[in-house]
Structure formats: C-alpha cells, structure tokens
Enzyme design. Structure first.
Site, PDB file in Angstrom:
ATOM      1  N   ASN A 178      -3.712 -28.060  27.874  1.00 35.68           N
ATOM      2  CA  ASN A 178      -3.820 -28.413  29.669  1.00 35.68           C
ATOM      3  C   ASN A 178      -5.046 -27.555  29.868  1.00 35.68           C
ATOM      4  O   ASN A 178      -5.154 -26.391  29.815  1.00 35.68           O
ATOM      5  CB  ASN A 178      -2.489 -27.670  30.428  1.00 35.68           C
ATOM      6  N   ARG A 182     -17.273 -21.378  41.268  1.00 36.11           N
ATOM      7  CA  ARG A 182     -18.689 -21.543  41.772  1.00 36.11           C
ATOM      8  C   ARG A 182     -18.954 -23.100  41.959  1.00 36.11           C
ATOM      9  O   ARG A 182     -18.478 -23.914  41.124  1.00 36.11           O
ATOM     10  CB  ARG A 182     -19.452 -20.891  40.616  1.00 36.11           C
ATOM     11  N   HIS A 201      -3.372 -32.130  35.120  1.00 41.28           N
ATOM     12  CA  HIS A 201      -2.508 -32.156  36.526  1.00 41.28           C
ATOM     13  C   HIS A 201      -3.187 -32.166  37.603  1.00 41.28           C
ATOM     14  O   HIS A 201      -3.461 -31.048  38.283  1.00 41.28           O
ATOM     15  CB  HIS A 201      -1.467 -31.009  36.297  1.00 41.28           C
ATOM     16  N   ARG A 259      -4.370 -32.451  41.393  1.00 36.87           N
ATOM     17  CA  ARG A 259      -3.505 -32.323  42.729  1.00 36.87           C
ATOM     18  C   ARG A 259      -4.413 -33.022  43.750  1.00 36.87           C
ATOM     19  O   ARG A 259      -5.876 -33.154  43.564  1.00 36.87           O
ATOM     20  CB  ARG A 259      -3.195 -30.926  43.003  1.00 36.87           C
ATOM     21  N   HIS A 281      -8.548 -27.670  41.111  1.00 36.16           N
ATOM     22  CA  HIS A 281      -8.731 -27.472  39.941  1.00 36.16           C
ATOM     23  C   HIS A 281      -9.325 -28.712  39.274  1.00 36.16           C
ATOM     24  O   HIS A 281     -10.562 -29.122  39.180  1.00 36.16           O
ATOM     25  CB  HIS A 281      -7.718 -26.680  38.764  1.00 36.16           C
ATOM     26  N   GLU A 286      -0.495 -35.488  34.245  1.00 37.44           N
ATOM     27  CA  GLU A 286       0.723 -35.058  34.958  1.00 37.44           C
ATOM     28  C   GLU A 286       0.664 -35.030  36.681  1.00 37.44           C
ATOM     29  O   GLU A 286      -0.663 -34.916  36.915  1.00 37.44           O
ATOM     30  CB  GLU A 286       1.232 -33.726  34.705  1.00 37.44           C
ATOM     31  N   THR A 327       1.916 -23.954  41.013  1.00 37.84           N
ATOM     32  CA  THR A 327       2.299 -24.601  39.771  1.00 37.84           C
ATOM     33  C   THR A 327       3.558 -25.281  39.926  1.00 37.84           C
ATOM     34  O   THR A 327       4.436 -25.019  40.712  1.00 37.84           O
ATOM     35  CB  THR A 327       2.083 -23.216  38.704  1.00 37.84           C
ATOM     36  N   HIS A 361       5.381 -25.025  29.822  1.00 34.16           N
ATOM     37  CA  HIS A 361       5.268 -24.014  31.002  1.00 34.16           C
ATOM     38  C   HIS A 361       5.458 -22.548  30.636  1.00 34.16           C
ATOM     39  O   HIS A 361       6.696 -22.193  29.964  1.00 34.16           O
ATOM     40  CB  HIS A 361       6.099 -24.363  32.139  1.00 34.16           C
ATOM     41  N   ASP A 362       4.401 -21.740  30.520  1.00 40.22           N
ATOM     42  CA  ASP A 362       4.523 -20.412  29.921  1.00 40.22           C
ATOM     43  C   ASP A 362       4.869 -20.328  28.677  1.00 40.22           C
ATOM     44  O   ASP A 362       5.555 -19.222  28.240  1.00 40.22           O
ATOM     45  CB  ASP A 362       5.673 -19.681  31.101  1.00 40.22           C
ATOM     46  N   GLY A 419      -1.326 -24.337  28.630  1.00 42.82           N
ATOM     47  CA  GLY A 419      -2.533 -24.275  29.371  1.00 42.82           C
ATOM     48  C   GLY A 419      -2.762 -22.677  29.722  1.00 42.82           C
ATOM     49  O   GLY A 419      -3.793 -22.079  29.429  1.00 42.82           O
TER      50      GLY A 419
END
Length: 247
Positions: free
Chosen positions: A8, A19, A44, A46, A51, A76, A106, A197-198, A220
């Site tokens: 990810n 920046r 993913h 949004r 991001h 995603e 998240t 996830h994590d 990720g």
C-alpha cells in the site's frame, strides 16, 4: 504456499503531499517494490486526495501494465459513484470495498453485511461485470462470512487492526484466533481471504501460521516505516520472508 504481498503506497503519497514537489515518487518506489518481488500495489484514494491522487492511480496502473504485467493492482475505497467510475476507468485487478466515511483518517471497521447487503450486492455485480475481483473489508467474526458471501463477493479482507494494536500477548492471541476462525469459515464457504491493517514483520508470521489460507496481505504503514530504515528493496525482501517466501 507463500502469501502474496501487496504494498500500500498511501503513506508514500502522503509524505510527498507535504510539499508541492514530485518526490518521494509514488511510482518510483512502487517500481522498486515490484522489482524486489512484491506481488502487487494497493492504493486507497479518498475524495480529498490527501494522499493518493487520481493521477497517481493512472500513473501506477500504466507502470504496472508496461513493466510488471504479472503484478496485481488493487484499489480500495467506499463505493461512491465517483469511486466506481475511477475503478472502471483504471481497470484494476481487484477492488476492495471499505466502509470508510470520507473524513476518516484510516479504515477502522468492516462492513455490516446485513444492513449494507443491497448496496454491496449491486456494487459487486457492477464491478464483476467489468471483470474485476471484488473483496469486502470484514471484521474478524466468523458469523459475518455467510452475509459476505450472499453479496456475491469473491473474497473478504480481514480487518487486522485489533490484532495489530493488541497491547499484550493474551490480547494478540485472542485476536489472532478470531482472525483464524474467520479465515477458516471464509475458505469453507468458497471465498478467498486477504488481510490488512497494522500488520508488521513481527505479527505477520504468527497470523499466517494460524490462518494459512490468507492469499494476500496489504501492508502500508509499517512497511513504509521499515523502508526508512532498511530501504524499500530490502524491506520487501523482509516482508516476503515473513509471508513465507523462500527469497
């Protein structure tokens, strides 16, 4: 059989967006990850593009198709019309449906497959008609598997946040047991199993030992943090070993 690693790249994009500059390069680091043996790339996007940007999606899919045709591209997101149109234009290999509010930092929970069955059934049919594999983000609860299957999904993606965030060994073992039981139920129902996830270099091997049918993990945050220490290529090699790869 080794579990596939999908990288990810959201955290890389978030760092770049601090920046008004084109680096770190999302495409460049994704290229390094794939060259080092990652099986795929996950994004993913949004609506606020905080991001991953829409342009990133097309730049990434162009690079993958041209340079790594065996790799998979996974998008995603929450199935708004805008998101579905993006998927239909970019043509990923897999679409992972996540019940995120657009303002969430998240993902933090899976689908309510009873309440959202009509929505998910319609979206599954639309995406599968375009030839995409569909996966539903699901909490670690075996009782949810039948409802997920009823939507027509191909896979589930186990939400591993509670496992990754467990504060002691007993809690981690409890969460790992729930994930393993849900993976076993999904496999028995004929669904593929992903997870994400994590997940880290430390907690990934115990999970895969108890849930060996997990086909793919999407990682990720921890992977990007590790890449600051080891470099991207070496980090991919470390995660591939954690996934059961011999290399």
């Amino acid at each position: 059989m080794a579990t596939h690693l999908s990288v990810n790249v959201n955290a890389i994009a978030q760092l770049r967006n601090r920046r008004d500059l084109p680096w770190p390069s999302v495409v460049g680091l994704a290229r390094i990850a794939l060259a080092a043996g990652a099986a795929g790339i996950t994004v993913h996007p949004r609506p606020d593009q905080r991001h991953i940007r829409r342009t990133d999606v097309f730049d990434l899919v162009g690079m993958i198709r041209a340079e790594f045709p065996a790799a998979e591209f996974n998008i995603e997101g929450y199935p708004t019309e805008e998101f579905l149109l993006l998927c239909e234009a970019a043509r990923p290999d897999q679409v992972t449906l996540v019940p995120d509010d657009p303002a969430q930092a998240t993902s933090d929970h899976g689908w309510d497959v009873t309440k959202d069955r009509a929505l998910l059934t319609g979206v599954n049919a639309r995406l599968k008609a375009s030839g995409f594999r569909v996966s539903l983000f699901l909490d670690a609860d075996p009782s949810l598997v039948a409802g997920a299957k009823a939507t027509g999904t191909d896979r589930i993606e186990l939400y591993t946040g509670p496992y990754g965030g467990a504060q002691d060994q007993a809690a981690a073992e409890h969460e790992c047991g729930l994930l393993a039981a849900t993976a076993a139920a999904a496999t028995a129902a004929g669904l593929g199993v992903n997870a994400g996830h994590d997940l880290t270099l430390d907690n990934l091997p115990p999970l895969l030992a108890r849930a060996p049918t997990i086909a793919e993990v999407s990682i990720g945050h921890a992977l990007t943090a590790d890449a600051l220490i080891h470099g991207m290529a070496e980090t991919i090699r470390l995660y591939r070993r954690a996934c059961g790869s011999a290399n």
